[in-house]
Motif scaffolding. Structure first.
Motif, mmCIF file in Angstrom:
data_model
loop_
_atom_site.group_PDB
_atom_site.id
_atom_site.type_symbol
_atom_site.label_atom_id
_atom_site.label_comp_id
_atom_site.label_asym_id
_atom_site.label_seq_id
_atom_site.Cartn_x
_atom_site.Cartn_y
_atom_site.Cartn_z
ATOM 1 N N TYR A 5 75.945 25.012 29.955
ATOM 2 C CA TYR A 5 74.840 25.897 30.154
ATOM 3 C C TYR A 5 75.058 25.393 32.032
ATOM 4 N N ARG A 6 75.190 25.773 32.768
ATOM 5 C CA ARG A 6 75.211 25.355 34.281
ATOM 6 C C ARG A 6 73.986 25.240 34.591
ATOM 7 N N THR A 7 73.377 24.360 35.056
ATOM 8 C CA THR A 7 71.598 24.160 35.523
ATOM 9 C C THR A 7 71.458 24.709 36.568
ATOM 10 N N VAL A 10 68.416 20.982 39.612
ATOM 11 C CA VAL A 10 68.217 19.842 38.830
ATOM 12 C C VAL A 10 69.121 19.144 39.485
ATOM 13 N N CYS A 11 68.516 17.794 39.200
ATOM 14 C CA CYS A 11 69.412 16.931 39.304
ATOM 15 C C CYS A 11 71.134 16.879 38.753
ATOM 16 N N ALA A 12 69.894 17.262 37.085
ATOM 17 C CA ALA A 12 71.300 17.501 35.721
ATOM 18 C C ALA A 12 72.616 18.456 36.094
ATOM 19 N N LEU A 56 59.063 22.275 25.905
ATOM 20 C CA LEU A 56 59.661 22.039 27.737
ATOM 21 C C LEU A 56 59.831 23.467 28.487
ATOM 22 N N ALA A 57 59.844 24.237 27.866
ATOM 23 C CA ALA A 57 59.485 25.633 28.850
ATOM 24 C C ALA A 57 58.448 25.202 29.812
ATOM 25 N N GLY A 58 58.153 25.495 31.476
ATOM 26 C CA GLY A 58 57.499 25.763 32.156
ATOM 27 C C GLY A 58 57.688 23.992 32.807
ATOM 28 N N THR A 59 58.135 22.899 32.018
ATOM 29 C CA THR A 59 58.270 21.777 32.296
ATOM 30 C C THR A 59 58.601 21.557 33.860
ATOM 31 N N THR A 60 57.826 20.638 35.453
ATOM 32 C CA THR A 60 58.516 21.204 36.772
ATOM 33 C C THR A 60 59.122 19.404 36.972
ATOM 34 N N GLY A 62 58.516 17.118 39.743
ATOM 35 C CA GLY A 62 57.880 17.167 41.462
ATOM 36 C C GLY A 62 57.695 18.466 42.451
ATOM 37 N N ARG A 63 58.628 19.053 42.736
ATOM 38 C CA ARG A 63 57.773 20.441 43.781
ATOM 39 C C ARG A 63 58.515 21.676 43.030
ATOM 40 N N ARG A 64 59.429 20.746 42.596
ATOM 41 C CA ARG A 64 60.634 22.010 42.045
ATOM 42 C C ARG A 64 59.806 23.338 40.706
ATOM 43 N N PRO A 65 60.493 24.091 40.786
ATOM 44 C CA PRO A 65 59.830 25.356 39.988
ATOM 45 C C PRO A 65 59.585 25.070 38.284
ATOM 46 N N THR A 66 61.208 23.746 38.352
ATOM 47 C CA THR A 66 62.290 24.241 36.629
ATOM 48 C C THR A 66 62.635 21.888 36.782
#
Length: 87
Positions: A5-7, A10-12, A56-60, A62-66
């Motif tokens: 899965y291509r994220t 996010v950093c990963a 885990l769904a909905g975990t953000t 910082g300011r990122r929505p994911t």
């Protein structure tokens, strides 16, 4: 069956894992915060798609929505739905 899965946002950059029915195994993150993601990999080994999505769904982040955790929830849900449609 191995899934990749291509994220997004996010950093990963990628998450790979195996699905054995609805059980998730061998989670590997490419990139991201190594220590935190290694911990997620170990803690979630053998969990079901539903367990991961619920926790885990909905975990953000910082300011990122994911977050990497949210992306993993998305990844396992998408892979599971795809395999179910083929069955």
């Amino acid at each position: 069956m191995r899934h990749s899965y291509r994220t997004k946002d996010v950093c990963a950059t990628k998450i790979s894992f195996d699905l054995d029915g609805d059980v998730v195994r061998n989670i590997v993150f490419t990139g991201g915060c190594s220590g935190n993601l290694q911990a997620l990999q170990k803690l979630l080994e053998g969990f079901t798609v539903e367990q991961i999505a619920t926790k885990l769904a909905g975990t953000t982040c910082g300011r990122r929505p994911t977050s990497c955790a949210d992306q993993l929830a998305n990844a396992v849900q998408a892979a599971y739905e795809k395999t179910e449609k083929k069955a």
